[in-house]
Design an enzyme around this catalytic site. Structure first.
Site, PDB file in Angstrom:
ATOM      1  N   ASP A   1      36.249 -28.687  17.618  1.00  0.00           N
ATOM      2  CA  ASP A   1      37.159 -29.738  17.889  1.00  0.00           C
ATOM      3  C   ASP A   1      37.101 -29.651  19.509  1.00  0.00           C
ATOM      4  O   ASP A   1      36.807 -30.867  20.139  1.00  0.00           O
ATOM      5  CB  ASP A   1      38.475 -29.838  17.392  1.00  0.00           C
ATOM      6  CG  ASP A   1      38.473 -30.769  16.212  1.00  0.00           C
ATOM      7  OD1 ASP A   1      37.551 -30.755  15.438  1.00  0.00           O
ATOM      8  OD2 ASP A   1      39.520 -31.305  16.014  1.00  0.00           O
TER       9      ASP A   1
ATOM     10  N   TYR B   1      40.563 -20.001   4.860  1.00  0.00           N
ATOM     11  CA  TYR B   1      40.626 -21.100   4.163  1.00  0.00           C
ATOM     12  C   TYR B   1      40.438 -20.772   2.617  1.00  0.00           C
ATOM     13  O   TYR B   1      40.949 -21.614   1.907  1.00  0.00           O
ATOM     14  CB  TYR B   1      39.233 -21.954   4.384  1.00  0.00           C
ATOM     15  CG  TYR B   1      39.501 -22.839   5.618  1.00  0.00           C
ATOM     16  CD1 TYR B   1      39.796 -22.286   6.885  1.00  0.00           C
ATOM     17  CD2 TYR B   1      39.276 -24.372   5.513  1.00  0.00           C
ATOM     18  CE1 TYR B   1      39.778 -23.370   7.796  1.00  0.00           C
ATOM     19  CE2 TYR B   1      39.575 -24.970   6.796  1.00  0.00           C
ATOM     20  CZ  TYR B   1      39.818 -24.598   7.692  1.00  0.00           C
ATOM     21  OH  TYR B   1      39.831 -25.313   8.878  1.00  0.00           O
TER      22      TYR B   1
ATOM     23  N   LYS C   1      38.345 -11.683  17.100  1.00  0.00           N
ATOM     24  CA  LYS C   1      39.604 -11.341  17.797  1.00  0.00           C
ATOM     25  C   LYS C   1      39.697  -9.889  17.124  1.00  0.00           C
ATOM     26  O   LYS C   1      40.606  -9.434  16.731  1.00  0.00           O
ATOM     27  CB  LYS C   1      40.922 -12.339  17.021  1.00  0.00           C
ATOM     28  CG  LYS C   1      42.117 -11.955  17.711  1.00  0.00           C
ATOM     29  CD  LYS C   1      42.267 -12.487  19.258  1.00  0.00           C
ATOM     30  CE  LYS C   1      43.595 -12.026  19.735  1.00  0.00           C
ATOM     31  NZ  LYS C   1      43.562 -12.567  21.202  1.00  0.00           N
TER      32      LYS C   1
ATOM     33  N   ASP D   1      40.311 -16.485  22.226  1.00  0.00           N
ATOM     34  CA  ASP D   1      41.465 -17.071  23.150  1.00  0.00           C
ATOM     35  C   ASP D   1      40.518 -17.164  24.613  1.00  0.00           C
ATOM     36  O   ASP D   1      40.237 -18.343  25.254  1.00  0.00           O
ATOM     37  CB  ASP D   1      42.426 -16.283  23.543  1.00  0.00           C
ATOM     38  CG  ASP D   1      42.571 -14.735  23.685  1.00  0.00           C
ATOM     39  OD1 ASP D   1      41.226 -14.195  23.397  1.00  0.00           O
ATOM     40  OD2 ASP D   1      43.401 -14.050  24.061  1.00  0.00           O
TER      41      ASP D   1
ATOM     42  N   ASP E   1      36.624 -23.994  13.284  1.00  0.00           N
ATOM     43  CA  ASP E   1      37.333 -25.075  13.307  1.00  0.00           C
ATOM     44  C   ASP E   1      38.148 -25.535  14.489  1.00  0.00           C
ATOM     45  O   ASP E   1      37.984 -26.703  14.718  1.00  0.00           O
ATOM     46  CB  ASP E   1      38.713 -25.058  12.102  1.00  0.00           C
ATOM     47  CG  ASP E   1      39.259 -26.418  11.740  1.00  0.00           C
ATOM     48  OD1 ASP E   1      38.549 -27.513  11.859  1.00  0.00           O
ATOM     49  OD2 ASP E   1      40.366 -26.364  11.823  1.00  0.00           O
TER      50      ASP E   1
END
Ligand code: IPM
Ligand code: MG
Length: 354
Positions: free
Chosen positions: A250, A142, A190, A222, A246
């Site tokens: 959700d 970001y 990751k 993942d 982020d």
């Protein structure tokens, strides 16, 4: 106690849900004898319209001198569909996060028994889900630079950057949460691919030594995305970098079946910001139909985290539960045999039960 708030309703349904949240703030202050002062300011698309800037200096100054910020939502569809537009509401949110030093976004994910049937997952998988996502909020993709396009416009790039200091402070915060809860921390990265993730894992492994009472688990992002829908009850505290956070928050929020019920706190260096996680929901703006409960529950978080006023927080949660039990809820959670109430009616009902 003196409570000095900055109120930033923002765009879309922000103003109408924040109006309900402020009703509740006022009733709680009257009931528990707190002296409330607050000022309202613009952020997001409405601030671009008024000042050409999604996070104006006046808004920032107000936030800096307040004890806590109550925030609605930002964004309007015009901007989502205009990728070339160079002043965007989201920039206001990012500027606010960076300038206020809000390095951690905390999203508690819990279920309401009466709303379990709304979950896209089977009720037996989601009943008793109770975990907290802690998302790093001022680093990573970001904010990393360089970001941009090649001169001929054919190539675009973003940069993911993390420093040891940025990782350490949010991982330590996550351990502090885990210590107060069920003492399990899931670190999501990751590390099999990304250098930043390898630094995350290295630092998490080092800090884990300071918290032998906490069971630390490491998941690739993942796999974490999969486990969240497969065994959501297994999570207690989850910590991760900005972009993974982020996406996963959700996902995490929707499994409870009630996106309109989830609150969040962003904490950091200068002040803290409390906001519903559902966004500006432009289709409902101005119709008095949006669910104000996430904003109201954000007020509960505010009393607890910003002011350490736990009975006040609990009084709000109890009033929210009463409102749900009485069936005074908006259309998104009303179900088939309950007549939906309006945003303002839900606000009135919660305020009346404080
Ligand atoms: C969130 C939102 C924001 C983000 C958007 C509105 C910029 O999705 O708070 O999760 O991506 O951080
Ligand atoms: Mg998001």
């Amino acid at each position: 106690m003196k409570l000095n708030l900055a109120v930033l309703p923002g765009d879309g349904i922000g103003p109408e849900i924040i109006e309900q949240a402020m009703k509740v703030v006022k009733v709680v202050c009257a009931k528990f004898n707190h002296e409330l002062t607050y000022e309202t300011a613009l952020v997001g698309a409405c601030a671009i319209q008024a000042y050409g800037d999604p996070y104006p200096d006046d808004t920032h100054a107000l936030c800096m001198q307040s004890d806590a910020v109550l925030f609605g939502a930002i964004g309007t569809p015009e901007y989502d569909n205009a990728p070339a537009c160079n002043v965007r509401p989201e920039q206001g949110l990012l500027a606010m996060r960076k300038k206020l030093g809000l390095y951690a976004n905390i999203r508690p994910v819990t279920t309401f028994p009466s709303l379990l049937h709304q979950s896209p997952l089977r009720a037996d998988l989601v009943s008793d889900v109770d975990f907290v996502c802690i998302r790093e909020l001022t680093g990573g993709l970001y904010f990393g630079r360089p970001q941009g396009r090649s001169e001929d416009g054919q190539i675009a790039y973003d940069t993911c950057v993390y420093s040891r200091e940025e990782i350490d402070r949010v991982v330590r915060l996550a351990y502090a949460y885990a210590m107060k809860r069920r003492r399990k921390l899931t670190v999501v990265d990751k590390a099999n691919i990304l250098a930043t993730s390898r630094l995350w894992r290295e630092r998490a492994q080092a800090i884990a030594q300071e918290f032998p009472q906490v069971e630390t688990e490491y998941l690739f992002v993942d796999n974490a995305a999969m486990r969240l829908v497969q065994w959501p009850r297994d999570f207690d505290v989850l910590v991760t970098e900005n972009m993974f956070g982020d996406i996963l928050t959700d996902e995490a929020s929707v499994i409870t079946g009630s996106l309109g019920m989830l609150a969040s706190a962003s904490v950091g260096l200068h002040t803290s910001v409390f906001e519903p996680i559902h966004g500006s929901y432009p289709q409902a703006a101005g119709k008095n139909i949006a669910n104000p409960l996430a904003a109201i529950l954000s007020v509960a978080l505010m009393f607890e985290y910003a002011f350490h006023l736990f009975p006040e927080g609990q009084a709000i949660r109890d009033a929210v539960s009463t409102s749900i039990e009485k069936g005074v809820v908006t259309e998104d959670i009303a179900g088939d045999d309950t007549k939906p109430s309006l945003t303002s009616e839900v606000g009135d009902c919660v305020a009346a039960h404080i």
